[in-house]
Structures are given as structure tokens and as C-alpha cells.
Enzyme design. Structure first.
Site, short mmCIF file in Angstrom:
data_model
loop_
_atom_site.label_atom_id
_atom_site.label_comp_id
_atom_site.label_asym_id
_atom_site.label_seq_id
_atom_site.Cartn_x
_atom_site.Cartn_y
_atom_site.Cartn_z
CB SER A 32 -0.98 0.05 1.26
OG SER A 32 -0.08 -0.37 2.52
N GLY A 69 -1.90 -4.47 0.85
CA GLY A 69 -2.08 -5.73 1.73
C GLY A 69 -0.78 -6.59 1.18
CG ASN A 98 1.05 -5.29 4.42
OD1 ASN A 98 0.55 -4.44 5.31
ND2 ASN A 98 1.00 -4.88 3.15
CG ASP A 179 -3.94 4.47 8.30
OD1 ASP A 179 -2.84 5.07 8.53
OD2 ASP A 179 -4.18 3.42 7.49
CG HIS A 182 -1.52 3.28 4.73
ND1 HIS A 182 -2.48 2.74 5.89
CD2 HIS A 182 -1.04 2.37 3.94
CE1 HIS A 182 -2.71 1.40 5.47
NE2 HIS A 182 -1.64 1.23 4.50
#
Length: 201
Positions: A32, A69, A98, A179, A182
Site C-alpha cells: 500500500s 496488503g 505487512n 490510521d 500510511h
């Protein structure tokens, strides 16, 4: 997914590598962070890189094969056909974050990254590896080994390396999305600068 903020740790200096505009075709394989998560694709650092390099080398191609992801295992599964289709002369490898969020064994992360580096080199491509840091949610030892993977691989495989891709971004909440994981649109030019200032062990 746990809300983990990627943080900056100081890293050693490296010898400069050749400029990215000297390549003909660049393949970006990432998650991402490179797929432009939660923003227009044209705002992401990969598209900014494409625009920057096009001004220096009109014939250059930058292919973004990043998927939000993706883990190193998923990237490994996708890489061979991508290399066959695009035949890049440079692979920018941005994976592992991830895996770290999921607590995947560092040994497996390293093995997957090593295999991808080998595959790229066997196809005739050079590799620029983007290193990452994570907070010690899985313990200090895990955090240290996770990041050391990137440094060790750069030496062992003689690849170009950015020790911490989110340098100057991950520790600044104003450059991160809500979040806390990111980077936002304002951070993308800084990520581009980190790419353009790439180094080599």
C-alpha cells in the site's frame, strides 16, 4: 490490522548508486505504501517518480505492480510473471511492512526477499531494496532483526538500499493518514526524494 506507526531509526551512510534515469524500464513491486493507498494514483510517489524521470529520460518506463496488503510471500508469487512480461532493468522492491504487522518470522521475510532479489538479478535486472522499521509490538528483538534483514540482504546480495523508506515521514503525524500507518498525499514528494537519493552498500 494493528495500528502500528512506522518510525525512523538512524542508519549508516552508503555509497551513491547510479541515477535512476539511466535505466530504461523500472518495475516497482510493493504494498500500500507504493500503491497510493487512499489517494488518487497520480498523487502517489510512483507516479511522481514517473513524471520526474520522464523529464530526464523521455523513453523511460515506470511500471507500478504494487498491491495494497501484499506480503513478501504474495510478492514472491507475483514476481516471476511480472519479470517475464515487463523485462525491467531495475526492480524497486518495497515489501515486508505487512509481514512485520502480522508478526511473520523474520527468517521467512528475509528468505522471500532474497529469493525475489535473486529472481530479478537472474532476469537481468538490478535491485533497489527499500528498508523498513516497525515499532516493537512483537518485542525489541523482533524489531531489530526485522530491520537488520534489509541491511544484511543489501550486503549479501550487493543491491542498492534505502535503509528506511519512510525517513522523514514515519515519525511526523502531519504526514501520516489517520490510521497512523500510511503516508498521506503531502508525504509523497518526500518519499520521492528518498527514492531519488537512493544509495548502495
Amino acid at each position: 490490522m494493528k495500528r502500528i506507526l512506522l518510525i525512523l531509526l538512524l542508519a549508516p551512510s552508503f555509497l551513491m548508486a547510479k541515477p535512476l534515469e539511466s535505466y530504461n524500464k523500472i518495475l516497482v513491486l510493493g504494498d500500500s505504501l507504493s500503491a497510493g493507498y487512499n489517494m488518487p494514483l497520480e498523487s502517489g510517489w510512483v507516479n511522481l517518480l514517473r513524471q520526474d524521470l520522464a523529464n530526464k529520460n523521455p523513453d523511460i518506463q515506470v511500471i507500478n505492480a504494487s498491491v495494497s496488503g501484499d506480503t513478501t510471500g504474495q510478492g514472491l508469487a507475483r514476481l516471476k510473471p511480472l519479470l517475464g512480461k515487463h523485462q525491467p532493468d531495475l526492480l524497486i522492491l518495497e515489501l515486508g511492512g505487512n509481514d512485520g504487522l502480522r508478526g511473520i518470522a523474520p527468517q521467512l521475510i528475509k528468505r522471500n526477499l532474497a529469493t525475489m532479489i535473486d529472481m530479478a538479478k537472474e532476469s537481468g535486472a538490478e535491485v533497489l531494496l527499500l528498508g523498513m522499521h516497525i515499532l516493537p509490538n512483537y518485542g525489541k528483538r523482533y524489531t531489530e532483526v526485522f530491520h537488520q534483514n534489509y541491511l544484511d540482504l543489501a550486503k549479501e546480495k550487493e543491491t542498492m538500499l534505502i535503509p528506511f523508506f519512510l525517513d522523514g515521514v514515519g515519525q511526523n503525524q502531519e504526514l501520516m493518514q489517520k490510521d497512523g500507518v500510511h503516508p498521506n498525499e503531502n508525504a509523497q514528494p518526500l518519499l520521492l526524494d528518498n527514492i531519488l537519493n537512493h544509495s548502495q552498500l
